[in-house]
Write an enzyme that holds these catalytic residues in place. Structure first.
Site, PDB file in Angstrom:
ATOM      1  N   TRP A  72      48.189  22.429  50.854  1.00 47.81           N
ATOM      2  CA  TRP A  72      47.320  21.590  50.088  1.00 47.81           C
ATOM      3  C   TRP A  72      47.666  21.661  48.466  1.00 47.81           C
ATOM      4  O   TRP A  72      47.079  21.115  47.700  1.00 47.81           O
ATOM      5  CB  TRP A  72      45.818  21.883  50.241  1.00 47.81           C
ATOM      6  CG  TRP A  72      45.524  23.414  50.082  1.00 47.81           C
ATOM      7  CD1 TRP A  72      45.418  24.003  51.066  1.00 47.81           C
ATOM      8  CD2 TRP A  72      45.065  24.122  49.280  1.00 47.81           C
ATOM      9  NE1 TRP A  72      45.108  25.270  51.067  1.00 47.81           N
ATOM     10  CE2 TRP A  72      44.849  25.289  49.666  1.00 47.81           C
ATOM     11  CE3 TRP A  72      44.724  23.695  47.570  1.00 47.81           C
ATOM     12  CZ2 TRP A  72      44.402  26.435  48.732  1.00 47.81           C
ATOM     13  CZ3 TRP A  72      44.267  24.902  47.093  1.00 47.81           C
ATOM     14  CH2 TRP A  72      44.406  26.247  47.341  1.00 47.81           C
TER      15      TRP A  72
ATOM     16  N   SER B 262      44.997  19.402  54.282  1.00 49.63           N
ATOM     17  CA  SER B 262      43.736  20.244  53.818  1.00 49.63           C
ATOM     18  C   SER B 262      42.926  20.473  55.256  1.00 49.63           C
ATOM     19  O   SER B 262      42.911  19.489  56.034  1.00 49.63           O
ATOM     20  CB  SER B 262      42.979  19.795  52.640  1.00 49.63           C
ATOM     21  OG  SER B 262      43.839  19.461  51.492  1.00 49.63           O
ATOM     22  N   GLY B 263      42.154  21.543  55.217  1.00 50.04           N
ATOM     23  CA  GLY B 263      41.228  21.832  56.012  1.00 50.04           C
ATOM     24  C   GLY B 263      41.465  23.326  56.770  1.00 50.04           C
ATOM     25  O   GLY B 263      40.955  23.238  57.844  1.00 50.04           O
ATOM     26  N   GLY B 264      41.925  24.183  56.029  1.00 49.79           N
ATOM     27  CA  GLY B 264      42.292  25.411  56.653  1.00 49.79           C
ATOM     28  C   GLY B 264      40.859  25.979  56.754  1.00 49.79           C
ATOM     29  O   GLY B 264      40.686  27.060  57.813  1.00 49.79           O
ATOM     30  N   GLU B 265      39.574  25.870  56.275  1.00 48.15           N
ATOM     31  CA  GLU B 265      38.532  26.363  56.460  1.00 48.15           C
ATOM     32  C   GLU B 265      37.640  25.884  57.376  1.00 48.15           C
ATOM     33  O   GLU B 265      36.579  26.304  58.064  1.00 48.15           O
ATOM     34  CB  GLU B 265      37.633  26.277  55.249  1.00 48.15           C
ATOM     35  CG  GLU B 265      37.817  27.523  54.453  1.00 48.15           C
ATOM     36  CD  GLU B 265      39.221  27.313  53.766  1.00 48.15           C
ATOM     37  OE1 GLU B 265      39.790  26.667  53.156  1.00 48.15           O
ATOM     38  OE2 GLU B 265      39.745  28.814  53.950  1.00 48.15           O
TER      39      GLU B 265
ATOM     40  N   ASN C 222      45.734  29.956  54.245  1.00 50.25           N
ATOM     41  CA  ASN C 222      45.363  31.053  54.989  1.00 50.25           C
ATOM     42  C   ASN C 222      45.219  30.706  56.489  1.00 50.25           C
ATOM     43  O   ASN C 222      44.955  29.553  57.013  1.00 50.25           O
ATOM     44  CB  ASN C 222      44.105  31.353  54.726  1.00 50.25           C
ATOM     45  CG  ASN C 222      43.008  30.209  54.645  1.00 50.25           C
ATOM     46  OD1 ASN C 222      42.717  29.378  53.588  1.00 50.25           O
ATOM     47  ND2 ASN C 222      42.254  30.107  55.749  1.00 50.25           N
TER      48      ASN C 222
ATOM     49  N   ARG D 216      44.561  16.360  43.158  1.00 52.58           N
ATOM     50  CA  ARG D 216      45.218  16.875  42.167  1.00 52.58           C
ATOM     51  C   ARG D 216      46.339  15.853  41.785  1.00 52.58           C
ATOM     52  O   ARG D 216      46.916  16.524  40.584  1.00 52.58           O
ATOM     53  CB  ARG D 216      45.803  18.329  42.865  1.00 52.58           C
ATOM     54  CG  ARG D 216      44.830  19.389  43.095  1.00 52.58           C
ATOM     55  CD  ARG D 216      45.400  20.514  43.607  1.00 52.58           C
ATOM     56  NE  ARG D 216      44.359  21.003  43.968  1.00 52.58           N
ATOM     57  CZ  ARG D 216      43.683  21.249  45.443  1.00 52.58           C
ATOM     58  NH1 ARG D 216      44.591  20.495  46.195  1.00 52.58           N
ATOM     59  NH2 ARG D 216      42.707  21.717  45.692  1.00 52.58           N
TER      60      ARG D 216
ATOM     61  N   THR E  73      43.962  16.555  49.664  1.00 51.73           N
ATOM     62  CA  THR E  73      43.508  16.791  47.997  1.00 51.73           C
ATOM     63  C   THR E  73      44.916  16.947  47.106  1.00 51.73           C
ATOM     64  O   THR E  73      45.052  17.048  45.955  1.00 51.73           O
ATOM     65  CB  THR E  73      42.871  17.860  47.922  1.00 51.73           C
ATOM     66  OG1 THR E  73      43.250  19.219  48.337  1.00 51.73           O
ATOM     67  CG2 THR E  73      41.629  17.839  48.634  1.00 51.73           C
TER      68      THR E  73
ATOM     69  N   ASP F 168      41.656  35.769  53.001  1.00 53.96           N
ATOM     70  CA  ASP F 168      41.782  34.539  52.306  1.00 53.96           C
ATOM     71  C   ASP F 168      42.579  34.131  51.514  1.00 53.96           C
ATOM     72  O   ASP F 168      42.466  33.399  50.245  1.00 53.96           O
ATOM     73  CB  ASP F 168      40.305  34.108  52.051  1.00 53.96           C
ATOM     74  CG  ASP F 168      40.271  32.417  51.847  1.00 53.96           C
ATOM     75  OD1 ASP F 168      41.190  31.776  52.415  1.00 53.96           O
ATOM     76  OD2 ASP F 168      39.565  31.850  51.354  1.00 53.96           O
TER      77      ASP F 168
END
Lengths: 564, 158
Positions: free
Chosen positions: A258, A205-208, A276, A146, A190, A319
């Site tokens: 993120w 980043s990495g919540g999923e 989330n 971004r 990101t 989410d």
């Protein structure tokens, strides 16, 4: 007979075999904290931090391009790039960045570790940097970045494999490289970094993938970590009572950071949105409110401690990350913060203490639950029984994705890119395994019966003032200017200028690919430019599957009025 | 032999029987990374890694097709083109891609800086060398530094 090898020509860096200049003028050398602090009023010709100013308003004082002459706006130059070889997420790369501009030089990041310095007047490439990104890095939502931060002669970028790198702003050479996260734990990066004082602030980043979200500060000169703030408390820490007492849920709790936050220098607080909880849709394995997920947290910038928080969606089952911006503004002498959440509600908070001032819906269809005027949340439709489909609005991409709203002090209006799309979700429990997606559900986002808008809301009352409607959701950041214009890109490629007072469409240009980035404006030698990266991609299956066949692009378009 | 190794051998035999590991047999080209083998980079006492990759005649592959680095860092790779055609290699490295032109029967040397862990593709980015099989993988083993890992107990993996 043995044949002698001949010497091949020397290996080269790929950038040396382009038309690039190789160096940039030393304009970033004198970008100090004080300059970033006073960016809007002090140097409206530049766009030197992610939102243009610490308050996140995405508003420029430039007014050469205005409602009267915008119909004459034309392309000034285009910067094109593309993919080489086989890279991570080859089907998901997108151009999501916010370009920065410092005294005639543009610094912009792309997908897959690319950073470019470009002559902001001509579009000529000055230098390029490429961070080598592993093909197998865990990316929930596309090969994207971004943006960068600039200060003290350096350009800062967070890489997809979770490094933070400082580049020499004149040459693009790496000065330091610090590992920020664990790719084996599903972490990536990101976010566009934010420079505050002598630190560069970077989120995870990495919540999923069930990571444990964190926000970090690094010294801009050495790359050494100054502090780390975890967004999921350990047992015994404040907020840990909102997680199961006897489980491992907190270890995989999500709450990543993120998207770039905003900063109030008087309060010395960062306002950073968190993502989330994990697993996204299976709340039974993480009973409780799950702090500090889906929240804005006020973080003391000097030591990384949380001063207050406000959770927009307690115990999220939809989410509904809250990473998107918190716009800082003042009203009647009161320091406020505006936030348009994925859950479809527009929150105004007192940013000194996190107290709720107002909450109102900003999208037509909200069925997941209800938030009353006092902020009380009543869930209504959510994935509960194993394998049973439920349908709710807004879908997991939210009524507004990470892409940013803007605020114009001239009109006292917020301008919001709105997505009105639902989704069908069935809970599907799975065990946690490090590095494997951890959603806890089967998800299908609607690809029909969807719509979007740019909607203007009063900062004084939160009431809707006007709406420019679109047949499909609006998935790109908007930009407001003192020329009383709002710029907004469409998923189908049009880049539009709206009248900030009425919402009337005044100008449009087809860029050939969908918009999922953040436009900016700047001026050089008295000529105002508007720049927008264009490159459709990312997690289209999540925010607009009806456009998953849209053409990828990799261009940066810059517009200006014709020279006299 | 473990079950996994036995399955791998059976796969190799089936691939070979069909001709997917040869040029212009089952398909027009050759299935990526099949046939070039795997090799480990050597690590010198100075911690610097070294390896050799060659392009055998008429096979349109890099040999080894899979190069394994024990950890992230700098590696010197000697590239040998034993083919009777000209190829090249576009390789990942922090800073910028490194591009090595490789005329018939030539030798070139590249230095790469790769973080890892993870794996990276490189290729001969001319004609359709890539589609024919001139793709290689560089695998970087190891973990990120302890200070970059999450503060939590060890987690289960697959």
């Amino acid at each position: 007979m043995t044949q002698e090898y001949i010497d091949a020509p020397p290996a080269i860096k790929l950038g040396t075999s382009t038309a690039q200049v190789g160096t940039a003028p030393p304009v970033a050398k004198d970008v100090t904290y004080e300059r970033i602090l006073n960016a809007r009023e002090g140097e409206p010709q530049n766009w030197i931090s992610y939102y243009g100013n610490y308050d996140g308003q995405r508003y420029s004082l430039l007014d050469q391009i205005n409602t009267e002459n915008v119909k004459r706006l034309s392309p000034a130059w285009v910067f094109q790039f593309g993919s080489q070889g086989l890279h991570a997420g080859p089907s998901t790369y997108a151009f999501e960045a916010t370009p920065l501009v410092v005294d005639g030089v543009m610094y912009v990041s792309g997908w897959d570790g690319w950073v470019w310095a470009v002559d902001a007047k001509t579009g000529k490439q000055l230098w390029q940097y490429k961070h080598a990104i592993p093909f197998d890095v865990s990316l929930c939502c596309g090969n994207v970045n971004r943006g960068v931060a600039v200060a003290e002669g350096k350009v800062f970028v967070a890489t997809l494999n979770a490094h933070v790198v400082a580049l020499d702003a004149e040459t693009g050479e790496a000065l330091w490289d610090t590992v920020h996260g664990d790719v084996r734990a599903g972490e990536s990066a990101t976010v566009a970094p934010l420079v505050v004082k002598d630190m560069v602030i970077v989120g995870s980043s990495g919540g999923e993938f069930g990571s444990r979200g964190h926000l970090d500060a690094y010294n801009i000169n050495t790359g050494e970590r100054v502090w780390r703030c975890y967004m999921i408390p350990k047992p015994g820490e404040p907020g840990s009572e909102t997680w199961p007492a006897d489980g491992e849920a907190w270890q995989r709790g999500g709450g990543n950071c993120w998207v770039t936050g905003t900063f109030d220098p008087e309060l010395n607080m960062l306002f950073w949105g968190t993502g989330n909880p994990a697993p996204d849709f299976d709340g039974e394995v993480r009973e409780g409110d799950n702090l500090f997920t889906d929240s804005v947290v006020a973080v003391d910038v000097d030591n990384g401690t949380i001063q207050w928080h406000y959770q927009f969606t307690p115990h999220d089952l939809w989410d509904y990350d809250s990473n998107m911006e918190s716009i800082l503004f003042e009203q009647d002498g009161r320091k406020l913060l505006a936030h348009f959440d994925k859950n479809g509600y527009f929150f105004v908070l007192d940013r000194t203490n996190g107290e709720l001032v107002r909450v109102t819906p900003f999208v037509d269809r909200i069925t997941w639950g209800e938030i009353d005027a006092n902020g009380n949340v009543t869930p209504k439709i959510y994935p509960e029984k194993e394998g049973e489909n439920v349908h709710f609005y807004p879908g997991p991409a939210g009524a507004k994705e990470w892409t940013h709203a803007a605020y114009s002090p001239r009109t006292d209006l917020f301008y919001v890119p709105v997505q009105d799309t639902g989704s069908t979700v069935a809970r599907r429990r799975r065990e946690f395994k490090e590095g494997i997606p951890y959603w806890g559900a089967a998800v299908t986002v609607d690809s029909e019966d969807m719509r979007g808008s740019v909607t203007a809301f009063s900062a004084s009352t939160s009431e809707e003032v006007w709406r420019w409607e679109n047949e499909i959701p609006m998935c790109a950041s908007v930009l407001a200017t003192a020329g009383d214009l709002v710029f907004a890109g469409e998923p189908s490629g049009e880049f539009n200028a709206l009248d900030a007072r009425t919402g009337e469409l005044l100008w449009s240009f087809q860029c050939g690919s969908g918009h999922h980035s953040s436009p900016v404006t700047y001026s050089i030698d008295g000529r105002q430019y508007v720049a927008v990266p264009v490159g459709w991609g990312s997690w289209v299956e999540g925010f607009l599957p009806g456009m998953i066949g849209g053409p990828h692009g990799a261009g940066l378009f810059v517009f200006a009025l014709p020279e006299e | 032999m473990t079950t996994a190794k036995r399955e791998e051998q059976v796969l190799s035999e089936v691939v070979s029987e069909l001709g997917l590991d040869k040029q212009n047999r089952a398909t027009i080209g050759r299935l990526l990374t099949h046939g070039g083998g795997l090799a480990h980079a050597e690590e010198g006492s100075d911690g610097r890694m070294r390896a050799t990759i060659r392009i055998p005649e008429d096979e349109l592959i890099y040999e080894p097709s899979i190069l394994v680095m024990p950890h992230g860092g700098e590696i010197d790779i000697e590239l040998l083109n034993d083919d009777t055609n000209t190829h090249c290699a576009l390789l990942p490295s922090n800073g910028d891609y490194v591009w090595q032109w490789l005329p018939n029967h030539s030798r070139g040397t590249v230095t790469l800086d790769l973080d890892g862990p993870g794996y990276y593709w490189y290729s001969s980015n001319v004609g359709n060398d890539e589609g024919k099989g001139l793709f290689g993988a560089i695998v970087v083993l190891g973990d990120v530094p302890a200070e970059a890992r999450l503060d939590r107990p060890a987690q289960p993996r697959v």
